[in-house]
Design an enzyme around this catalytic site. Structure first.
Site, mmCIF file in Angstrom:
data_model
loop_
_atom_site.group_PDB
_atom_site.id
_atom_site.type_symbol
_atom_site.label_atom_id
_atom_site.label_comp_id
_atom_site.label_asym_id
_atom_site.label_seq_id
_atom_site.Cartn_x
_atom_site.Cartn_y
_atom_site.Cartn_z
ATOM 1 N N ARG A 27 -2.592 -3.084 -6.917
ATOM 2 C CA ARG A 27 -3.659 -3.945 -7.393
ATOM 3 C C ARG A 27 -3.597 -4.000 -8.905
ATOM 4 O O ARG A 27 -3.688 -2.957 -9.553
ATOM 5 C CB ARG A 27 -4.985 -3.332 -6.934
ATOM 6 N N THR A 72 -6.886 -7.966 -13.109
ATOM 7 C CA THR A 72 -7.299 -9.112 -12.271
ATOM 8 C C THR A 72 -7.776 -8.657 -10.890
ATOM 9 O O THR A 72 -8.422 -9.424 -10.177
ATOM 10 C CB THR A 72 -6.116 -10.069 -12.064
ATOM 11 N N ASP A 74 -9.836 6.928 -6.273
ATOM 12 C CA ASP A 74 -8.546 6.274 -6.056
ATOM 13 C C ASP A 74 -7.763 7.042 -4.995
ATOM 14 O O ASP A 74 -7.324 8.180 -5.224
ATOM 15 C CB ASP A 74 -7.763 6.237 -7.387
ATOM 16 N N ASP A 97 -4.109 8.241 -5.893
ATOM 17 C CA ASP A 97 -4.107 9.355 -6.849
ATOM 18 C C ASP A 97 -4.553 10.655 -6.173
ATOM 19 O O ASP A 97 -4.021 11.733 -6.472
ATOM 20 C CB ASP A 97 -5.041 9.047 -8.029
HETATM 21 C C1 PRP Z 1 -5.419 0.833 -3.387
HETATM 22 C C2 PRP Z 1 -5.597 0.988 -1.889
HETATM 23 C C3 PRP Z 1 -5.414 -0.416 -1.400
HETATM 24 C C4 PRP Z 1 -6.011 -1.240 -2.508
HETATM 25 C C5 PRP Z 1 -7.372 -1.698 -2.076
HETATM 26 O O1 PRP Z 1 -4.089 0.762 -3.715
HETATM 27 O O2 PRP Z 1 -4.718 1.915 -1.317
HETATM 28 O O3 PRP Z 1 -4.057 -0.766 -1.172
HETATM 29 O O4 PRP Z 1 -6.114 -0.383 -3.645
HETATM 30 O O5 PRP Z 1 -7.906 -2.552 -3.011
HETATM 31 P P1 PRP Z 1 -8.197 -4.094 -2.694
HETATM 32 O O6 PRP Z 1 -8.871 -4.149 -1.358
HETATM 33 O O7 PRP Z 1 -9.123 -4.499 -3.813
HETATM 34 O O8 PRP Z 1 -6.909 -4.843 -2.736
HETATM 35 P P2 PRP Z 1 -3.599 0.649 -5.244
HETATM 36 O O9 PRP Z 1 -3.512 -0.780 -5.626
HETATM 37 O O10 PRP Z 1 -4.446 1.532 -6.098
HETATM 38 O O11 PRP Z 1 -2.110 1.147 -5.167
HETATM 39 P P3 PRP Z 1 -1.535 2.618 -4.855
HETATM 40 O O12 PRP Z 1 -1.810 2.920 -3.401
HETATM 41 O O13 PRP Z 1 -0.087 2.450 -5.124
HETATM 42 O O14 PRP Z 1 -2.217 3.591 -5.767
HETATM 43 N N1 URA Z 2 -8.508 1.476 -4.268
HETATM 44 C C1 URA Z 2 -8.863 2.773 -4.157
HETATM 45 O O1 URA Z 2 -7.995 3.645 -4.012
HETATM 46 N N2 URA Z 2 -10.178 3.090 -4.212
HETATM 47 C C2 URA Z 2 -11.132 2.165 -4.351
HETATM 48 O O2 URA Z 2 -12.332 2.519 -4.375
HETATM 49 C C3 URA Z 2 -10.749 0.826 -4.471
HETATM 50 C C4 URA Z 2 -9.429 0.504 -4.413
#
Ligand code: PRP
Ligand code: URA
Length: 212
Positions: free
Chosen positions: A107, A111, A203, A206
């Protein structure tokens, strides 16, 4: 379990208990991973309740037994990278023969739009029941994009399993993909200004990988 149109929120006591520990900011990375896997297994157990069975006869040491085995379409588990990987690992304990696909999306922090960087999916996905896995459904952008990728290569039967979902994400996925059932362990209140689920768990990526 509470059900609305194409939305199921699992309220099994074991799931609720484990989600509470998952949310706690003091839960260690090791426990967080283990809990994500356990919750995913419990969710899949329920989400796979309607898999079709066929009658078979099995020879026990005593006598022939009328028994049942899974039949019908085969399964694909598709994890959205990174955080969805932990759910794939958990659910493979239940269905070790399932094929596994990966969709890489992150994400954009400004944006909040999903950015695709990878995908590798089973070639025969159109013949499989697909379980799309990501712990967090926030704006719904990532899940909706992943569902579009799956449909573009022919997937017809898709269920989305997320541990925590926000109303905004549920609405976004259902408005683009009304045919996809969403299954959650918990539905939270809202998103904050940074697109994080409130109260959520922070997150997920993380916390699973200890990267913050
Ligand atoms: C997080 C989560 C989803 C997304 C959800 O991933 O695991 O994939 O955010 O957010 P959304 O519904 O607003 O799209 P992230 O983009 O943080 O990537 P990562 O798993 O690589 O940390
Ligand atoms: N992605 C995450 O990992 N946590 C949130 O709360 C939203 C998006």
């Amino acid at each position: 379990m509470s059900e609305a149109a194409n939305l199921t929120v699992m309220n099994h006591p074991l799931i609720q208990h484990k989600v509470s520990i998952l949310r706690d900011k003091d839960t260690t990375v090791r426990d967080f991973r283990a809990l994500c896997m356990e919750i995913s297994m419990l969710m899949a157990f329920e989400a796979m309740r309607d898999l079709p069975l066929e009658e078979v006869v099995v020879e026990t040491p005593v006598a022939p037994a009328k028994a049942y085995k899974l039949s019908g379409k085969k399964l694909a588990l598709v994890g959205i990278l990174r955080a969805g990987l932990i759910m794939v690992d958990g659910i493979l304990n239940l269905v070790p023969n399932a094929r596994v696909g990966h969709i890489g999306l992150y994400r954009d922090p400004k944006t909040l739009e999903p950015v695709e960087y990878y995908n590798k999916l089973p070639a025969d996905i159109s013949e499989r029941d697909v379980f799309l896995l990501d712990p967090m459904l926030a704006t719904g952008g990532s899940a909706a994009a992943a569902i579009s990728i799956l449909k573009d290569i022919g997937a017809k039967s898709i269920k989305l399993l997320c541990i925590i979902g926000a109303p905004e994400g549920i609405l976004a996925v259902h408005s683009k993909h009304p045919d996809v059932e969403i299954i959650l362990a918990a539905q939270d209140e809202r998103l904050n200004d940074h697109g994080y689920i409130v109260p959520g768990l922070g997150d997920a990526g993380d916390r699973i990988y200890g990267t913050r």
